[in-house]
Enzyme design. Structure first.
Site, PDB file in Angstrom:
ATOM      1  N   HIS A  60       0.828  -1.221   0.000  1.00  0.00           N
ATOM      2  CA  HIS A  60       0.000   0.000   0.000  1.00  0.00           C
ATOM      3  C   HIS A  60       0.855   1.262   0.000  1.00  0.00           C
ATOM      4  CE1 HIS A  60      -3.842  -2.123   0.587  1.00  0.00           C
ATOM      5  NE2 HIS A  60      -3.164  -2.921   1.405  1.00  0.00           N
ATOM      6  N   ASN A 133     -10.337  -2.824   2.076  1.00  0.00           N
ATOM      7  CA  ASN A 133     -10.013  -2.798   0.656  1.00  0.00           C
ATOM      8  C   ASN A 133     -11.258  -2.496  -0.159  1.00  0.00           C
ATOM      9  OD1 ASN A 133      -7.191  -3.448   0.711  1.00  0.00           O
ATOM     10  ND2 ASN A 133      -7.699  -5.594   1.082  1.00  0.00           N
ATOM     11  N   TYR A 343       0.291  -3.990  11.601  1.00  0.00           N
ATOM     12  CA  TYR A 343       0.148  -2.610  11.133  1.00  0.00           C
ATOM     13  C   TYR A 343       0.816  -1.627  12.091  1.00  0.00           C
ATOM     14  CZ  TYR A 343      -2.857  -3.493   7.113  1.00  0.00           C
ATOM     15  OH  TYR A 343      -3.330  -3.890   5.894  1.00  0.00           O
TER      16      TYR A 343
END
Length: 489
Positions: A60, A133, A343
């Protein structure tokens, strides 16, 4: 005079605030002589320039973002006690970052790739990050496979290029990817813009209400601009002519006052139904049929303000699925469980331990009160307050009320496969998706897949990949096999 005026107006200074006399010529030993190390402005500028970039996101990396507003349009308090969802008409500031997945920071936007759809809600109970997404499913269901999967999508360590062998070798050996690959190579695989695609939370999450009842939920963001996609041929031309097409489209639409919006829905499953549902409801490779759990509209998301600085607000923005608020929590989804760690860890490495202090990341409707101190770029915000808990000096204290309801677990520890439900199958939903398509859509899907698979150099890898689609639907596999054979001669 505002702080911005202080930065952009008046005499040029060094980083330390001293006025700059000459910003055009380096200091030298005589006319035309060598540059002197005492020219600290020169050294400061070059040293800062060398450090202007931070590590890009491994996935990303290529993205764009905007600020906006989320507005509650229906009462969902029977399902969740989250305050930002507590009443119809309530507004919450948001920041949304769109992205592609596999490309580097300088890659083109118009490519066949899933799109990230990450929303930060600046709620009065802290930031809530929903990291999803533009597809409701994913390629794998267990985070332990994620590094391997991404390695197949990125550049090969020997050739330095993305290799079809790697891509389809992994997908062929991972049949759970069949559903998502069918999505990706269908008409929605290349959105025309970020404005013209849907978004999904993708994972299953928990909502819990004031009475302590728990529900499993899935989020859907339906674009109000309508779905628009690019064919492979259109995308190839656009990617070459305007690599920034998606980013430019989003920015210019907001500048024109054409604020993109999405109607937000949720599917709700009573927690008790999960154990006996016909397939595992926490499997990220599956969708919940709307006939079983209909979409419930509950909000409107509008983007209406562009960031002032891409690096500060888009590149340095961080999103973590672990950022929950009271009334919302995780599920046993094994991909989600892995992302709860991965993350935040990525951002601590990439942006720094104090990344949450940056304006785009810090809470806007409340303030963070922690006992964490120091580290790179710590701003001293705590001043002389005690840095431990409990303390008797009036410091922050625990609430004794968890954000989400506990879930029952049983069994022994160990590396286990996902629990099997009555209709768990890696191919059923991919086949259902194929059979929903029109004849034209099927032809384009087969063409797109065949073009990709024809680049595979080994017959066994190509055959295994095709066989997964044959198991999803016999006609699908038959057409694909013939198309690949025609292209490979």
């Amino acid at each position: 005079m505002t702080q911005e005026d202080h930065v952009t107006q008046g005499p040029l200074t060094t980083e330390a605030g001293a006025p700059v006399a000459d910003n055009q010529n380096s200091e030298t030993a005589g006319v035309g002589g060598p540059v002197l190390v005492q020219d600290q402005l020169l050294l400061e500028k070059l040293a800062h320039f060398n450090r202007e970039r931070i590590p890009e996101r491994v996935v990303h990396a290529r993205g764009a973002g905007a600020y906006g507003t989320f507005t509650v349009t229906a009462d969902v308090t029977r399902y969740t006690r989250a305050k930002f969802l507590s009443e119809i008409g309530k507004e919450t500031e948001v920041f949304l970052r769109f992205s592609t997945v596999a490309g580097n920071l300088g890659a083109a936007d118009a490519v066949r790739d899933p799109r990230g759809f990450a929303v930060k809600f600046y709620t009065e109970e802290g930031n809530y990050d929903l990291v999803g997404n533009n597809t409701p499913v994913f390629f794998i269901r267990d985070a332990i496979k994620f590094p391997d999967f991404i390695h197949t999508q990125k550049r090969d360590p020997y050739t330095g290029s993305q290799e079809a062998d790697n891509v389809f070798d992994f997908w062929g050996l991972s049949p759970e990817s069949t559903h998502q690959v069918t999505w990706l190579f269908g008409d929605r695989g290349i959105p025309a813009s970020y404005r013209h695609m849907d978004g999904f939370g993708s994972h299953t999450f928990q909502w819990n209400n004031e009475a302590g009842e728990a529900f499993w939920v899935k989020y859907h963001f339906k674009t109000d601009q309508g779905i628009k996609n690019l064919t492979a041929e259109e995308a190839e031309i656009l990617a070459g002519k305007d690599p920034d097409s998606h980013q430019r489209d989003l920015r210019e639409a907001i500048e024109r006052g054409e604020f993109p919006s999405w109607t937000v829905y949720v599917q709700v499953m009573p927690a008790a139904e999960a154990a006996t549902y016909r397939f595992n409801p926490f499997d990220l490779t599956k969708v919940w049929p709307h006939a079983d759990y209909p979409l419930i509209e509950f909000g409107k998301l509008e983007l209406n303000r562009n960031p002032e600085n891409i690096f500060a607000e888009v590149e340095q923005s961080i999103f973590s699925p672990a950022h929950f608020v009271p009334g919302i929590g995780p599920s046993p989804d094994k991909m989600l469980q892995g992302r709860l760690f991965a993350y935040g860890d990525a951002h601590r490495y990439r942006v720094g331990i104090n990344a949450d202090h940056l304006p785009v990341n810090r809470p806007h409707a409340t303030e963070a009160r922690t006992h964490s101190r120091d580290g790179f770029l710590y701003d001293g915000r705590h001043k002389g307050a005690k840095n431990y808990e409990p303390n008797s000096f009036g410091g922050p204290f625990q609430t004794d009320r968890p954000l989400w309801q506990p879930t029952t677990v049983t069994g022994v520890t160990g590396e286990t496969v996902t629990p099997v439900h009555a209709e768990d199958n890696d191919f059923v939903q991919a086949g259902n998706l194929y059979r929903l398509m029109s004849e034209d859509e099927k032809e384009r899907l087969v063409k797109n897949l065949a073009n990709a698979i024809s680049g595979v150099t080994r017959d066994d890898i190509a055959d295994r990949a095709i066989n997964n689609f044959r198991q999803a639907d016999e006609d699908f596999g038959k057409r694909l096999e013939a198309a690949v054979q025609a292209l490979r001669g």
